[in-house]
Design a protein around this motif. Structure first.
Motif, PDB file in Angstrom:
ATOM      1  N   ARG A 123       0.834  -1.205   0.000  1.00  0.00           N
ATOM      2  CA  ARG A 123       0.000   0.000   0.000  1.00  0.00           C
ATOM      3  C   ARG A 123       0.867   1.253   0.000  1.00  0.00           C
ATOM      4  NH1 ARG A 123      -3.168  -2.942   3.687  1.00  0.00           N
ATOM      5  NH2 ARG A 123      -2.483  -1.725   5.484  1.00  0.00           N
ATOM      6  N   ILE A 124       1.928   1.243   0.815  1.00  0.00           N
ATOM      7  CA  ILE A 124       2.837   2.399   0.870  1.00  0.00           C
ATOM      8  C   ILE A 124       3.497   2.618  -0.481  1.00  0.00           C
ATOM      9  CG2 ILE A 124       4.998   3.239   1.861  1.00  0.00           C
ATOM     10  CD1 ILE A 124       4.137   1.803   4.485  1.00  0.00           C
ATOM     11  N   CYS A 125       3.959   1.523  -1.098  1.00  0.00           N
ATOM     12  CA  CYS A 125       4.631   1.648  -2.386  1.00  0.00           C
ATOM     13  C   CYS A 125       3.654   2.108  -3.465  1.00  0.00           C
ATOM     14  CB  CYS A 125       5.269   0.315  -2.783  1.00  0.00           C
ATOM     15  SG  CYS A 125       7.084   0.419  -2.876  1.00  0.00           S
ATOM     16  N   GLY A 126       2.414   1.666  -3.353  1.00  0.00           N
ATOM     17  CA  GLY A 126       1.417   2.121  -4.320  1.00  0.00           C
ATOM     18  C   GLY A 126       1.233   3.629  -4.265  1.00  0.00           C
ATOM     19  N   GLU A 127       1.182   4.178  -3.033  1.00  0.00           N
ATOM     20  CA  GLU A 127       1.052   5.633  -2.871  1.00  0.00           C
ATOM     21  C   GLU A 127       2.285   6.346  -3.423  1.00  0.00           C
ATOM     22  OE1 GLU A 127      -1.424   7.415  -1.737  1.00  0.00           O
ATOM     23  OE2 GLU A 127      -2.744   5.731  -1.260  1.00  0.00           O
ATOM     24  N   LEU A 128       3.451   5.819  -3.109  1.00  0.00           N
ATOM     25  CA  LEU A 128       4.687   6.454  -3.581  1.00  0.00           C
ATOM     26  C   LEU A 128       4.806   6.367  -5.104  1.00  0.00           C
ATOM     27  CD1 LEU A 128       7.175   5.245  -0.825  1.00  0.00           C
ATOM     28  CD2 LEU A 128       6.462   7.604  -1.260  1.00  0.00           C
ATOM     29  N   ALA A 129       4.363   5.256  -5.674  1.00  0.00           N
ATOM     30  CA  ALA A 129       4.422   5.109  -7.131  1.00  0.00           C
ATOM     31  C   ALA A 129       3.568   6.178  -7.807  1.00  0.00           C
ATOM     32  CB  ALA A 129       3.954   3.713  -7.534  1.00  0.00           C
ATOM     33  N   ARG A 130       2.401   6.471  -7.234  1.00  0.00           N
ATOM     34  CA  ARG A 130       1.546   7.501  -7.814  1.00  0.00           C
ATOM     35  C   ARG A 130       2.174   8.883  -7.689  1.00  0.00           C
ATOM     36  NH1 ARG A 130      -2.553   4.206  -5.725  1.00  0.00           N
ATOM     37  NH2 ARG A 130      -2.824   5.429  -3.830  1.00  0.00           N
ATOM     38  N   GLN A 131       3.135   9.005  -6.772  1.00  0.00           N
ATOM     39  CA  GLN A 131       3.835  10.279  -6.609  1.00  0.00           C
ATOM     40  C   GLN A 131       5.125  10.334  -7.435  1.00  0.00           C
ATOM     41  OE1 GLN A 131       4.365  11.024  -2.393  1.00  0.00           O
ATOM     42  NE2 GLN A 131       2.247  10.463  -1.929  1.00  0.00           N
ATOM     43  N   GLY A 132       5.351   9.297  -8.251  1.00  0.00           N
ATOM     44  CA  GLY A 132       6.486   9.325  -9.155  1.00  0.00           C
ATOM     45  C   GLY A 132       7.677   8.500  -8.744  1.00  0.00           C
ATOM     46  N   ASP A 133       7.562   7.659  -7.707  1.00  0.00           N
ATOM     47  CA  ASP A 133       8.675   6.831  -7.273  1.00  0.00           C
ATOM     48  C   ASP A 133       8.787   5.627  -8.211  1.00  0.00           C
ATOM     49  OD1 ASP A 133      10.132   4.725  -5.842  1.00  0.00           O
ATOM     50  OD2 ASP A 133      10.066   6.083  -4.121  1.00  0.00           O
ATOM     51  N   SER A 134       9.805   5.624  -9.055  1.00  0.00           N
ATOM     52  CA  SER A 134       9.943   4.581 -10.075  1.00  0.00           C
ATOM     53  C   SER A 134      10.242   3.212  -9.467  1.00  0.00           C
ATOM     54  CB  SER A 134      11.034   4.962 -11.077  1.00  0.00           C
ATOM     55  OG  SER A 134      12.281   5.125 -10.414  1.00  0.00           O
ATOM     56  N   ALA A 135      11.027   3.188  -8.377  1.00  0.00           N
ATOM     57  CA  ALA A 135      11.360   1.904  -7.750  1.00  0.00           C
ATOM     58  C   ALA A 135      10.105   1.239  -7.210  1.00  0.00           C
ATOM     59  CB  ALA A 135      12.386   2.119  -6.634  1.00  0.00           C
ATOM     60  N   CYS A 136       9.257   2.030  -6.588  1.00  0.00           N
ATOM     61  CA  CYS A 136       8.010   1.471  -6.060  1.00  0.00           C
ATOM     62  C   CYS A 136       7.076   1.054  -7.190  1.00  0.00           C
ATOM     63  CB  CYS A 136       7.319   2.500  -5.156  1.00  0.00           C
ATOM     64  SG  CYS A 136       7.738   2.297  -3.407  1.00  0.00           S
ATOM     65  N   ALA A 137       7.046   1.847  -8.261  1.00  0.00           N
ATOM     66  CA  ALA A 137       6.199   1.489  -9.397  1.00  0.00           C
ATOM     67  C   ALA A 137       6.607   0.127  -9.944  1.00  0.00           C
ATOM     68  CB  ALA A 137       6.308   2.559 -10.481  1.00  0.00           C
ATOM     69  N   GLU A 138       7.912  -0.107 -10.029  1.00  0.00           N
ATOM     70  CA  GLU A 138       8.400  -1.395 -10.517  1.00  0.00           C
ATOM     71  C   GLU A 138       8.034  -2.512  -9.545  1.00  0.00           C
ATOM     72  OE1 GLU A 138      12.670  -3.520 -11.683  1.00  0.00           O
ATOM     73  OE2 GLU A 138      12.551  -1.340 -11.420  1.00  0.00           O
ATOM     74  N   GLU A 139       8.154  -2.244  -8.259  1.00  0.00           N
ATOM     75  CA  GLU A 139       7.837  -3.261  -7.249  1.00  0.00           C
ATOM     76  C   GLU A 139       6.364  -3.645  -7.303  1.00  0.00           C
ATOM     77  OE1 GLU A 139       7.797  -3.448  -2.385  1.00  0.00           O
ATOM     78  OE2 GLU A 139       9.467  -2.409  -3.379  1.00  0.00           O
ATOM     79  N   VAL A 140       5.494  -2.642  -7.412  1.00  0.00           N
ATOM     80  CA  VAL A 140       4.053  -2.900  -7.490  1.00  0.00           C
ATOM     81  C   VAL A 140       3.725  -3.696  -8.747  1.00  0.00           C
ATOM     82  CG1 VAL A 140       1.822  -1.784  -7.883  1.00  0.00           C
ATOM     83  CG2 VAL A 140       3.331  -0.952  -6.067  1.00  0.00           C
ATOM     84  N   SER A 141       4.316  -3.314  -9.859  1.00  0.00           N
ATOM     85  CA  SER A 141       4.052  -4.015 -11.121  1.00  0.00           C
ATOM     86  C   SER A 141       4.458  -5.482 -11.039  1.00  0.00           C
ATOM     87  CB  SER A 141       4.802  -3.325 -12.260  1.00  0.00           C
ATOM     88  OG  SER A 141       4.319  -2.009 -12.463  1.00  0.00           O
ATOM     89  N   ARG A 142       5.628  -5.735 -10.456  1.00  0.00           N
ATOM     90  CA  ARG A 142       6.082  -7.128 -10.330  1.00  0.00           C
ATOM     91  C   ARG A 142       5.122  -7.934  -9.458  1.00  0.00           C
ATOM     92  NH1 ARG A 142      11.363  -5.016  -9.454  1.00  0.00           N
ATOM     93  NH2 ARG A 142      11.115  -5.495  -7.228  1.00  0.00           N
ATOM     94  N   ALA A 143       4.680  -7.335  -8.356  1.00  0.00           N
ATOM     95  CA  ALA A 143       3.777  -8.049  -7.446  1.00  0.00           C
ATOM     96  C   ALA A 143       2.445  -8.353  -8.127  1.00  0.00           C
ATOM     97  CB  ALA A 143       3.559  -7.221  -6.179  1.00  0.00           C
ATOM     98  N   ALA A 144       1.916  -7.377  -8.858  1.00  0.00           N
ATOM     99  CA  ALA A 144       0.645  -7.587  -9.542  1.00  0.00           C
ATOM    100  C   ALA A 144       0.780  -8.624 -10.652  1.00  0.00           C
ATOM    101  CB  ALA A 144       0.130  -6.266 -10.103  1.00  0.00           C
ATOM    102  N   ASP A 145       1.888  -8.557 -11.387  1.00  0.00           N
ATOM    103  CA  ASP A 145       2.106  -9.550 -12.447  1.00  0.00           C
ATOM    104  C   ASP A 145       2.175 -10.962 -11.874  1.00  0.00           C
ATOM    105  OD1 ASP A 145       2.110  -7.653 -14.439  1.00  0.00           O
ATOM    106  OD2 ASP A 145       4.303  -7.434 -14.482  1.00  0.00           O
TER     107      ASP A 145
END
Length: 461
Positions: A123-145
């Motif tokens: 959840r934290i990484c999802g919020e950070l990804a929406r704020q432009g954190d690329s590392a978190c965006a990648e982490e969320v994408s991997r988890a969802a995949d």
């Protein structure tokens, strides 16, 4: 998008908001860390727990962090790290929240692998990804995949987890992490998330039931034609009744013109009653003329179960427009079943004005009407909040004891001075002893000092 009608459906015993509507809400404050006076960090953790319980999240986070740094040998170090992260998260401080979880993963990898900590990080990484954190965006994408790949592997295994067999990797904690990843991806990139959610909902094994229930909620958050199609497929074919019911419910929240037709088909179908009940509620949430027409036709269909027709009548009573009032009055005259006519009276009572009080009073004074319906009409008149003088006058015009008892009850539910005056008058002077006793009983339930004084005088006479 939900309305007060949801609450009204609960009061009428009608299924309304499904539990999944809340499954993705923020978790409540977790149970506090257990006290242990032998632990050197105990006093600091007590103070942190107290701040957390008050909602002072930043102070709580600072105290949990202090406990971690000052007492590295504490037996509750992993808990302190988790609560530090949780408190920072609730305070909106996402970066230090993630840092606390990074520390938890480095020191206690098992605790971080699954469960609340893993879901919180997603959840934290999802919020950070929406704020432009690329590392978190990648982490969320991997988890969802990974959720999508796992669902694809098990989509053709309907027997998985049957007969009470354990679900490998499918416990509730893992589901929390998976759904957090899907939710985060949905907010980042809906086009990527929807196919994965579709794959999840294609599963038919028992082990994925909880995950599918949550996935239905997520699909409904994107009000698109694709969402409506996915929800309809789940409503028609998912083996889990709760998934089917929730899919029907969320169809009411999808802005797609096809939804009314879909829901009407389910309402008029021969499927399970709970599902049809959900469809009626869902149609009640649509303001379209087509939804109202479908509900009217269902309410009048004598081949349908009375309980479901009652639901449709209640729904019609909540719809706006004077034409609904005229329709309900006409419906009352058409129907022979007393239970259904009672529901129409209740529905009319919810529509203040438009002459409905006068209509109900006409039922009360019509000797051709069954006594039970006349009693219901009296109750509804009292609940409509009109002038108490209407009830006072009504009492004097009635001769039937049952009806007069109902007026006494209606008066007892009002708080105006005139209502209490009439009850005291009945208790002291009515010629019917039984009616005097009824009035005395209800005066005994009143908290008004005048009622207490009256009853004391009555006893002392």
């Amino acid at each position: 998008m939900l309305t007060i009608l949801s609450l009204l459906f609960v009061t009428q015993g009608i299924a309304s908001i499904p539990p999944s509507a809340r499954l993705l809400d923020e978790r409540p404050i977790p149970d506090a860390i257990a006290y242990d006076e032998t632990d050197p960090a105990d006093s600091v953790l007590r103070a942190a727990n107290e701040r957390m319980s008050r909602g002072d999240y930043r102070s709580a986070a600072a105290l949990y962090r202090s406990a971690v740094r000052r007492f590295p040998t504490s037996m509750r170090l992993s808990e302190a790290l988790y609560y530090e992260a949780f408190a920072f998260y609730r305070a909106g401080d996402l970066v230090p929240a993630r840092a606390a979880l990074d520390s938890l993963r480095a020191r206690f990898p098992r605790q971080m692998a699954t469960g609340d900590a893993s879901a919180l990080r997603t959840r934290i990484c999802g919020e950070l990804a929406r704020q432009g954190d690329s590392a978190c965006a990648e982490e969320v994408s991997r988890a969802a995949d990974e959720v999508g790949r796992s669902s694809s592997r098990h989509s053709d295994s309907p027997t998985r987890g049957q007969s009470g067999a354990p679900c490998p990797g499918g416990d509730d904690d893992d589901d929390d992490s998976r759904i957090a990843a899907l939710n985060a991806l949905l907010q980042m990139d809906a086009e990527r998330a929807m196919p994965i959610l579709t794959t999840v909902l294609a599963r038919r094994d028992r082990c994925s039931e909880r995950l599918r229930r949550k996935a239905v909620f997520l699909v409904a958050q994107k009000s698109t034609p694709e969402s409506a199609s996915i929800l309809l497929a789940a409503a028609r074919s998912d083996p889990d009744s709760e998934v089917r019911e929730q899919a029907v419910f969320w169809l009411s929240q999808v802005r797609d013109t096809r939804a009314v037709g879909m829901l009407t088909d389910i309402m008029n179908g021969s499927g399970e009653r709970a599902l049809r009940d959900r469809a009626i509620f869902a149609l009640s949430q649509h303001a379209s003329t087509e939804a109202g027409t479908a509900l009217r036709a269902f309410a009048e269909n004598e081949r349908e179960p009375i309980e479901l027709r009652e639901r449709a009548i209640f729904s019609l009573g909540q719809r706006r427009g004077t034409d609904q009032t005229e329709y309900l009055r006409g419906l009352y005259r058409k129907m022979n079943d007393i239970e259904l006519r009672e529901k129409v009276l209740f529905a009319l009572a919810q529509r203040r004005g438009a002459g409905n009080e006068a209509f109900l009073m006409g039922i009360v004074t019509d000797a051709r009407e069954p006594v039970e319906l006349r009693k219901k009409a009296i109750f509804n008149v009292g609940q409509m909040g009109g002038a108490v003088s209407t009830l006072v006058t009504l009492y004097g015009s009635l001769t039937d004891r049952e009806l007069r008892e109902q007026v006494i009850f209606a008066l007892s539910q009002r708080r105006e001075r005139e209502a209490l005056d009439k009850l005291m008058d009945i208790a002291s002077a009515d010629a019917d002893r039984e009616l005097r006793k009824k009035a005395i009983f209800w005066l005994g339930q009143s908290r008004d000092p005048r009622a207490t004084a009256f009853l004391a005088d009555l006893v002392n006479k």
